[in-house]
Design an enzyme around this catalytic site. Structure first.
Site, PDB file in Angstrom:
ATOM      1  N   HIS A 185      -0.574  -0.617  -9.778  1.00 46.84           N
ATOM      2  CA  HIS A 185       0.877  -0.427  -9.794  1.00 46.84           C
ATOM      3  C   HIS A 185       1.226   1.041  -9.566  1.00 46.84           C
ATOM      4  O   HIS A 185       2.160   1.369  -8.841  1.00 46.84           O
ATOM      5  CB  HIS A 185       1.445  -0.919 -11.126  1.00 46.84           C
ATOM      6  CG  HIS A 185       2.910  -0.727 -11.215  1.00 46.84           C
ATOM      7  ND1 HIS A 185       3.799  -1.531 -10.542  1.00 46.84           N
ATOM      8  CD2 HIS A 185       3.658   0.205 -11.829  1.00 46.84           C
ATOM      9  CE1 HIS A 185       5.019  -1.097 -10.757  1.00 46.84           C
ATOM     10  NE2 HIS A 185       4.965  -0.055 -11.541  1.00 46.84           N
ATOM     11  N   ARG A 287       6.495  -9.475   3.550  1.00 49.22           N
ATOM     12  CA  ARG A 287       5.949 -10.336   2.490  1.00 49.22           C
ATOM     13  C   ARG A 287       7.051 -11.311   2.066  1.00 49.22           C
ATOM     14  O   ARG A 287       8.048 -10.878   1.489  1.00 49.22           O
ATOM     15  CB  ARG A 287       5.531  -9.497   1.283  1.00 49.22           C
ATOM     16  CG  ARG A 287       4.283  -8.641   1.488  1.00 49.22           C
ATOM     17  CD  ARG A 287       3.944  -7.918   0.179  1.00 49.22           C
ATOM     18  NE  ARG A 287       2.602  -7.357   0.184  1.00 49.22           N
ATOM     19  CZ  ARG A 287       2.323  -6.064   0.366  1.00 49.22           C
ATOM     20  NH1 ARG A 287       3.285  -5.198   0.564  1.00 49.22           N
ATOM     21  NH2 ARG A 287       1.070  -5.637   0.326  1.00 49.22           N
ATOM     22  N   ARG A 323       4.733 -12.774   7.289  1.00 52.57           N
ATOM     23  CA  ARG A 323       3.574 -13.473   6.721  1.00 52.57           C
ATOM     24  C   ARG A 323       4.044 -14.717   5.990  1.00 52.57           C
ATOM     25  O   ARG A 323       4.997 -14.647   5.202  1.00 52.57           O
ATOM     26  CB  ARG A 323       2.849 -12.543   5.742  1.00 52.57           C
ATOM     27  CG  ARG A 323       1.710 -13.248   5.029  1.00 52.57           C
ATOM     28  CD  ARG A 323       0.891 -12.297   4.199  1.00 52.57           C
ATOM     29  NE  ARG A 323       1.554 -11.949   2.949  1.00 52.57           N
ATOM     30  CZ  ARG A 323       1.065 -11.057   2.082  1.00 52.57           C
ATOM     31  NH1 ARG A 323      -0.054 -10.414   2.362  1.00 52.57           N
ATOM     32  NH2 ARG A 323       1.692 -10.809   0.970  1.00 52.57           N
ATOM     33  N   GLU A 412      -8.739 -10.839   5.301  1.00 49.46           N
ATOM     34  CA  GLU A 412      -8.810 -10.426   3.901  1.00 49.46           C
ATOM     35  C   GLU A 412     -10.114 -10.881   3.253  1.00 49.46           C
ATOM     36  O   GLU A 412     -10.397 -10.543   2.114  1.00 49.46           O
ATOM     37  CB  GLU A 412      -7.625 -11.015   3.121  1.00 49.46           C
ATOM     38  CG  GLU A 412      -6.290 -10.599   3.710  1.00 49.46           C
ATOM     39  CD  GLU A 412      -5.104 -11.061   2.896  1.00 49.46           C
ATOM     40  OE1 GLU A 412      -4.508 -10.235   2.207  1.00 49.46           O
ATOM     41  OE2 GLU A 412      -4.795 -12.274   2.952  1.00 49.46           O
ATOM     42  N   ASN A 435      -6.382  -4.496   0.936  1.00 49.97           N
ATOM     43  CA  ASN A 435      -6.373  -4.655  -0.533  1.00 49.97           C
ATOM     44  C   ASN A 435      -7.273  -5.825  -0.919  1.00 49.97           C
ATOM     45  O   ASN A 435      -8.129  -5.722  -1.798  1.00 49.97           O
ATOM     46  CB  ASN A 435      -4.957  -4.933  -1.049  1.00 49.97           C
ATOM     47  CG  ASN A 435      -3.943  -3.934  -0.534  1.00 49.97           C
ATOM     48  OD1 ASN A 435      -4.317  -2.831  -0.153  1.00 49.97           O
ATOM     49  ND2 ASN A 435      -2.675  -4.303  -0.515  1.00 49.97           N
ATOM     50  N   ASP A 436      -7.056  -6.957  -0.255  1.00 51.31           N
ATOM     51  CA  ASP A 436      -7.888  -8.121  -0.577  1.00 51.31           C
ATOM     52  C   ASP A 436      -9.266  -8.016   0.067  1.00 51.31           C
ATOM     53  O   ASP A 436     -10.255  -8.455  -0.518  1.00 51.31           O
ATOM     54  CB  ASP A 436      -7.184  -9.413  -0.143  1.00 51.31           C
ATOM     55  CG  ASP A 436      -6.197  -9.877  -1.204  1.00 51.31           C
ATOM     56  OD1 ASP A 436      -6.575  -9.874  -2.393  1.00 51.31           O
ATOM     57  OD2 ASP A 436      -5.051 -10.197  -0.863  1.00 51.31           O
ATOM     58  N   ARG A 446      -8.971  -6.570  -7.682  1.00 49.81           N
ATOM     59  CA  ARG A 446      -8.124  -5.467  -7.188  1.00 49.81           C
ATOM     60  C   ARG A 446      -7.245  -4.871  -8.276  1.00 49.81           C
ATOM     61  O   ARG A 446      -6.699  -3.785  -8.100  1.00 49.81           O
ATOM     62  CB  ARG A 446      -7.281  -5.933  -5.992  1.00 49.81           C
ATOM     63  CG  ARG A 446      -6.313  -7.036  -6.324  1.00 49.81           C
ATOM     64  CD  ARG A 446      -5.672  -7.620  -5.076  1.00 49.81           C
ATOM     65  NE  ARG A 446      -4.430  -6.970  -4.730  1.00 49.81           N
ATOM     66  CZ  ARG A 446      -3.665  -7.302  -3.689  1.00 49.81           C
ATOM     67  NH1 ARG A 446      -4.039  -8.282  -2.882  1.00 49.81           N
ATOM     68  NH2 ARG A 446      -2.539  -6.699  -3.437  1.00 49.81           N
ATOM     69  N   CYS A 483      -2.578  -3.646   7.466  1.00 50.93           N
ATOM     70  CA  CYS A 483      -1.322  -3.648   6.710  1.00 50.93           C
ATOM     71  C   CYS A 483      -1.564  -3.505   5.217  1.00 50.93           C
ATOM     72  O   CYS A 483      -0.642  -3.610   4.426  1.00 50.93           O
ATOM     73  CB  CYS A 483      -0.497  -4.888   7.018  1.00 50.93           C
ATOM     74  SG  CYS A 483      -1.290  -6.398   6.458  1.00 50.93           S
TER      75      CYS A 483
HETATM   76  C1  PEP Z   1      -3.713  -6.940   1.470  1.00 47.35           C
HETATM   77  O1  PEP Z   1      -4.370  -7.754   0.810  1.00 47.35           O
HETATM   78  O2  PEP Z   1      -4.160  -5.855   1.891  1.00 47.35           O
HETATM   79  C2  PEP Z   1      -2.295  -7.230   1.791  1.00 47.35           C
HETATM   80  C3  PEP Z   1      -1.607  -6.471   2.612  1.00 47.35           C
HETATM   81  O3  PEP Z   1      -1.732  -8.290   1.160  1.00 47.35           O
HETATM   82  P1  PEP Z   1      -1.221  -8.246  -0.366  1.00 47.35           P
HETATM   83  O4  PEP Z   1      -1.385  -6.862  -0.886  1.00 47.35           O
HETATM   84  O5  PEP Z   1       0.193  -8.713  -0.329  1.00 47.35           O
HETATM   85  O6  PEP Z   1      -2.164  -9.240  -1.001  1.00 47.35           O
HETATM   86 MG    MG Z   2      -3.572  -9.746   0.505  1.00 46.67          MG
END
Ligand code: PEP
Ligand code: MG
Length: 547
Positions: A185, A287, A323, A412, A435-436, A446, A483
């Site tokens: 966060h 999103r 998405r 991802e 991120n994923d 994560r 992204c």
């Molecule tokens: C990611 O996983 O990098 C992504 C952009 O999707 P989110 O953070 O919404 O899971």
């Molecule tokens: Mg993601």
């Protein structure tokens, strides 16, 4: 003596100033016998009144109307007659003011928790109010973000949304946390506010309040005990770099003119003005979850059309990559009834939801198609959490059946990255969600601050997987974007481009520094830096190779 503490830089920029720690909740002192109940009650009442007044002051200062409303609602709870009666009764029974306040809040807490639903969610507010009142009684600073009336660097173990709801960017000039990762966060908030930030920085809470520090959100270093002169010089240099970055506009490109689209991540039309301010070339990640969150029922087709149309219209002809619903795990949705999964991050999430509820995807694609036809926007549609060629094929077919021209998938899951070339045979583009992809490559949650080093986007194994996708994109002549949060790191941007990434999508505030970073490199530089980063033995080595 000056010391250098090292963490992970999650939002580039320099912050120089005194560092203050977020004050911890006070511990209850040993009980004291009460000799004058009336005086004790006056003390308790004054403490509660101060808490109400302080929340009111914060609400007045809050830039956001929703935040102000939340703070005022919290203040109302501390002003409650029944609560005061409870405090009075406990004092009459011989408890001192801190214990009477603690006891009265405990009774409320139990009742709220038992009521469930909305009231149960207010339990954290009750705990916060109790902590504040007890701190006032003990003469300690109010727990939470300090408000010293001058600029400072905020230090904390980690920041929760409640801590930062009304964070004042005129006072807080940088953030450093002891734990937290690149997708925590704190990192997301820092990027949204454009605040230089370092996470996963051990030892930072041992630095005494008021120590002058120099925080570098790019290298992840926090230097303590710098002189004011040194700090000022560094801040001025950073301001010049930022000013130069903000004057640079136009399409993203390297110094020799190799184009890299710079796009914005948004959750609704509300975010479009900041994307415009940053001269985003389009939206690289819309999103759509926001519309579905906190809903007992799926939003209707009409509601969806309206929400998508708002964003498409606001982007006036520019590309919008939307998405489809990314529900499950860290984004649970009540109407999907996904409770009880033993391991939600590895469960039915993202596109997998369509296995059980194909109707949700069909309705959403129909709504996107309708919004597109009403606006004539350049709409690209992508699915989250795709693992196999069969999933990509099925999704692309559904997109085309809905009459939509561009279908893509997010990368991802490592399996999808490894088979990127196959996927590009059936879709028009890829977008890498780092991120994923970090989470699943390193088997590291994560949200787990203790594993931040594994989630560092400079990890060579992650970069190697991105390179597999980039190569597949080059071979197929199809776009491959990033992204995830990694796209917002100006130092990393040239590396990603060297790996074959053709667009970077990020929080709008990050676009200026990334544009400037690309403009300082040639395409050949980017390729060389990418090779060095992938060949590095670890994340620090990869980062150092670019510094
Ligand atoms: C990611 O996983 O990098 C992504 C952009 O999707 P989110 O953070 O919404 O899971
Ligand atoms: Mg993601």
């Amino acid at each position: 003596m000056s010391e250098v503490l090292t963490g992970i830089g999650v939002c580039a920029g320099i912050a120089a100033g005194p560092m203050l720690r977020i004050a911890a909740a006070p511990a209850l002192p040993a009980p004291v016998p009460v000799t004058d109940a009336a005086a004790e009650y006056t003390r308790a009442e004054a403490a509660l009144a101060e808490v109400v007044a302080e929340l009111g002051r914060r609400a007045d200062r809050a830039a956001d109307a929703t935040v102000a409303e939340v703070l005022r609602a919290e203040a109302l709870m501390a002003d409650d007659e029944e609560l005061r009666d409870g405090v009075r009764e406990l004092i009459d029974d011989g408890h001192d003011a801190p214990h009477a306040i603690d006891g009265a809040f405990a009774t409320f807490r139990e009742a709220f928790a038992a009521a469930g639903g909305y009231l149960a969610e207010r339990v954290a507010d009750l705990d916060d109010l109790r902590d504040r009142a007890v701190a006032v009684l003990l003469g300690l600073p109010m727990p939470g973000v300090p408000a010293p009336g001058h600029p400072y660097v905020l230090a904390a173990r980690d920041l929760a949304p409640a801590d930062t709801a009304d964070l004042d960017p005129d006072q807080v000039i940088g953030l450093v946390t002891e734990v937290g990762g690149p997708t925590s966060h704190t990192a997301i908030l820092a990027r949204a506010l454009g605040l230089p930030a370092v996470v996963a920085c051990p030892g930072v809470l041992a630095v005494p309040d008021g120590t002058f520090v120099l925080l570098d959100g790019a290298s992840g270093q926090v230097r303590t005990d710098v002189t004011e002169v040194e700090a000022k010089a560094a801040a001025e240099e950073a301001a010049q770099v930022a000013a130069a970055a903000s004057t640079l506009t136009g399409p993203g490109q390297t110094s020799d003119g190799y184009g890299v689209k710079l796009l914005a991540n948004v959750g609704s039309a509300k975010n479009v003005p900041s994307a415009d301010e940053a001269h985003a070339e389009g939206i690289g990640l819309f999103r759509t979850e926001l519309l579905f969150l906190d809903r007992a029922q799926e939003p209707t087709m009409d509601e969806q059309v309206a929400a998508y149309r708002d964003v498409f219209t606001a982007m006036a002809g520019r590309r919008v990559v939307i998405r489809t619903l990314d529900a499950g795990a860290d984004k649970p949705l009540p109407f999907l009834n996904q409770d009880g999964e033993p391991n939600p991050a590895l469960g039915v999430r993202g596109l997998r939801v369509a296995r059980q509820r194909p109707d949700v995807l069909t309705t959403q694609l129909a709504a996107i198609a309708e919004a597109r036809s009403q606006t004539g926007a350049d709409v690209w549609v992508m699915a989250p959490m795709v693992s196999t060629l069969a999933e990509a094929t099925g999704f692309a077919a559904a997109v085309r059946d809905a009459g939509l021209p561009k279908a893509g998938v997010m990368i991802e899951v490592p399996a999808a990255a490894l088979r990127a070339a196959d996927l590009l045979r059936v879709v028009d583009f890829l977008s890498i969600g780092t991120n994923d992809l970090s989470q699943y490559t390193f088997a590291a949650d994560r949200m787990c601050g203790d594993l931040a080093d594994l989630l560092d986007p400079w990890q060579p194994a992650l970069l190697q997987l991105i390179g597999v996708c980039g190569e597949a994109g080059r071979a197929a002549g199809k776009p491959v974007g990033v992204c995830g949060e990694a796209a917002a790191d100006p130092l990393l941007a040239p590396v990603l481009v060297g790996l074959g990434v053709t667009s970077l999508s990020m929080s709008p505030r990050a676009i200026g520094p990334v544009r400037a970073a690309l403009a300082a490199r040639t395409e050949a530089d980017c390729r060389r830096l990418a090779e060095l980063a992938v060949a590095a033995p670890d994340a620090d080595g990869a980062r150092r190779a670019s510094s």
